[in-house]
Design a protein around this motif. Structure first.
Motif, short mmCIF file in Angstrom:
data_model
loop_
_atom_site.label_atom_id
_atom_site.label_comp_id
_atom_site.label_asym_id
_atom_site.label_seq_id
_atom_site.Cartn_x
_atom_site.Cartn_y
_atom_site.Cartn_z
N MET A 27 64.99 81.28 15.92
CA MET A 27 65.58 81.81 14.70
C MET A 27 66.93 81.16 14.42
SD MET A 27 66.28 85.71 13.49
CE MET A 27 64.59 86.12 13.10
N GLU A 28 67.71 80.98 15.47
CA GLU A 28 69.02 80.35 15.32
C GLU A 28 68.88 78.94 14.76
OE1 GLU A 28 71.59 80.67 18.79
OE2 GLU A 28 72.55 78.77 18.22
N ILE A 78 71.04 88.93 10.99
CA ILE A 78 72.51 89.05 11.02
C ILE A 78 73.03 89.04 12.47
CG2 ILE A 78 74.49 90.58 10.51
CD1 ILE A 78 73.70 89.15 7.99
N PRO A 79 72.42 89.79 13.39
CA PRO A 79 72.88 89.72 14.79
C PRO A 79 72.81 88.31 15.38
CG PRO A 79 71.44 91.61 14.50
CD PRO A 79 71.37 90.83 13.23
N VAL A 80 71.76 87.56 15.04
CA VAL A 80 71.63 86.18 15.53
C VAL A 80 72.72 85.31 14.89
CG1 VAL A 80 70.09 84.18 15.70
CG2 VAL A 80 69.14 86.49 15.85
N LEU A 86 77.20 81.48 13.07
CA LEU A 86 76.71 81.10 11.74
C LEU A 86 77.06 82.12 10.67
CD1 LEU A 86 73.22 79.71 12.80
CD2 LEU A 86 75.03 78.40 11.67
N ILE A 87 77.47 83.31 11.11
CA ILE A 87 77.82 84.36 10.14
C ILE A 87 78.99 83.93 9.26
CG2 ILE A 87 79.42 85.66 11.62
CD1 ILE A 87 76.88 87.16 9.13
N GLN A 88 79.84 83.04 9.80
CA GLN A 88 80.99 82.63 8.98
C GLN A 88 80.57 81.85 7.73
OE1 GLN A 88 84.08 81.34 11.74
NE2 GLN A 88 84.00 83.42 12.55
N PRO A 89 79.84 80.74 7.87
CA PRO A 89 79.41 80.07 6.63
C PRO A 89 78.46 80.91 5.78
CG PRO A 89 78.46 79.01 8.59
CD PRO A 89 79.51 79.97 9.07
N ILE A 90 77.59 81.69 6.42
CA ILE A 90 76.65 82.51 5.65
C ILE A 90 77.41 83.60 4.89
CG2 ILE A 90 74.68 84.11 5.76
CD1 ILE A 90 73.73 82.55 8.27
N GLY A 91 78.32 84.27 5.61
CA GLY A 91 79.12 85.33 4.99
C GLY A 91 79.96 84.82 3.83
N GLU A 92 80.50 83.62 4.00
CA GLU A 92 81.31 83.02 2.95
C GLU A 92 80.45 82.71 1.73
OE1 GLU A 92 84.08 80.14 4.60
OE2 GLU A 92 84.22 79.21 2.62
N LEU A 119 81.17 92.70 5.44
CA LEU A 119 81.79 91.71 6.32
C LEU A 119 81.46 92.02 7.77
CD1 LEU A 119 85.46 91.19 5.03
CD2 LEU A 119 83.43 89.84 4.48
N SER A 120 81.20 90.99 8.57
CA SER A 120 81.00 91.15 10.00
C SER A 120 82.34 91.08 10.72
CB SER A 120 80.11 90.03 10.54
OG SER A 120 78.79 90.24 10.16
N ALA A 121 82.35 91.58 11.94
CA ALA A 121 83.56 91.55 12.77
C ALA A 121 84.14 90.14 12.86
CB ALA A 121 83.25 92.09 14.16
#
Ligand code: C2E
Ligand code: MG
Ligand code: MG
Ligand code: MG
Length: 288
Positions: A27-28, A78-80, A86-92, A119-121
């Motif tokens: 998945m990653e 989201i946990p992955v 990867l949450i940083q570019p995805i979240g942005e 927003l994630s931690a």
């Protein structure tokens, strides 16, 4: 023989763990390519004023449309994304897309509404979060008062001072701050007045416990959160409202805002646009 059995159990266990790890890794790898392949979408869930029945805002919720797996639930990816950074570019990307879309709707003459973004931690702990948000608002032209950021209690409990400073700067810009899934995190209530919070979102699990059978003890937590929010002069939003009886209970208790399948699921951009066009002329509470 017992020993043999124990060993087999252990083998089975490690095989299952390896499989789990392999699935996450797969998945990653796919997540890594998802941004450039434009596989993410933002869905929008209406936020309703229970007193008037009006649409008053929306929450942006990311969707991953994988070419083979189809729509993958955020609960899964989201946990992955968080563990792999990867949450940083995805979240942005989600933040930029949501702000841009909201501004486009405003420019098209649709009623201006506030957009809430999760927003994630990892994002909140990032040193340049404020600058990122600032530049996204500048690029898209969205006024800060139309943006709300949702974070969970656990984020506040880690790196308390840094997070507090970050939130103050965001708040000073005019951005709203909501606590998502309120009541589910292990935390003391003392942080509530230490952080510049503007809204509490009652977790779905407490809304689900509100029954329509007249026995109102099941709604005690929801009721307590509403009272707490009122006393602290905060907005309060009920999440996951599915039943008419829940809506009535919440309204009676003075909870003026809600989201849930009773009113609408999160919908794609084109569908939300239709809801915006009808805003002010349709009531979400009357027909129920
Ligand atoms: P959340 O922010 O608490 O969002 C509410 C979730 O409940 C959403 O699930 C929504 O579709 C669902 N929901 C809304 N109304 C109802 C209802 O009446 N009944 C039920 N059973 N569910 C309802 P979703 O979209 O699958 O998102 C799950 C979680 O994933 C979110 O919980 C949030 O924590 C996270 N998430 C979603 N999008 C993003 C994002 O862009 N960034 C980050 N960091 N996290 C996100
Ligand atoms: Mg949320
Ligand atoms: Mg929530
Ligand atoms: Mg949640």
């Amino acid at each position: 023989r017992a020993k043999q059995q124990g060993r087999n159990t252990w083998q089975l266990h490690t095989t299952a763990m390896n499989q789990h790890a392999a699935e996450r890794l797969l998945m990653e790898n796919h997540l890594r390519k998802a941004l450039e392949r434009r596989e993410f979408l933002v869905y929008y869930q209406p936020k309703i004023d229970l007193m008037t029945g009006d649409l008053v805002g929306m929450e942006a919720l990311v969707r991953w449309n994988h070419s083979i797996w189809g729509l993958v639930s955020p609960a899964k990816f989201i946990p992955v994304a968080e563990d792999s950074g990867l949450i940083q570019p995805i979240g942005e990307w989600v933040l930029r897309t949501a702000c841009d879309q909201t501004k486009r709707w405003q420019d098209a003459g649709l009623p201006p509404m506030r957009i809430a973004v999760n927003l994630s931690a990892h994002q909140v702990e990032q040193a340049n979060l404020v600058e990122t948000v600032q530049s996204i608002l500048q690029e898209t032209g969205l006024e800060p008062r139309y943006l709300e950021l949702e974070l969970t209690e656990s984020i506040l409990m880690q790196n308390t001072e840094t997070v507090n400073m970050t939130l103050r700067r965001l708040r000073d810009m005019g951005i709203s701050i909501a606590i998502d899934d309120f009541g589910t995190g292990y935390s003391s209530l003392s942080y509530l007045h230490r952080f510049p919070i503007t809204c509490l979102k009652i977790d779905q699990s407490f809304v689900r416990r509100i029954e329509g059978n007249g026995d109102r003890t099941d709604g005690v937590i929801a009721k307590a959160v509403i009272a707490l929010a009122h006393n602290l002069d905060l907005e309060v939003v009920a999440e996951g409202v599915e039943e008419k009886s829940q809506m009535q209970f919440l309204r009676d208790e003075g909870c003026s805002l809600a989201q849930g399948f009773l009113f609408s699921k999160p919908v794609p951009r084109e569908e939300f646009e239709i809801l915006l066009t009808k805003a002010g002329t349709t009531s979400y509470t009357e027909s129920i």
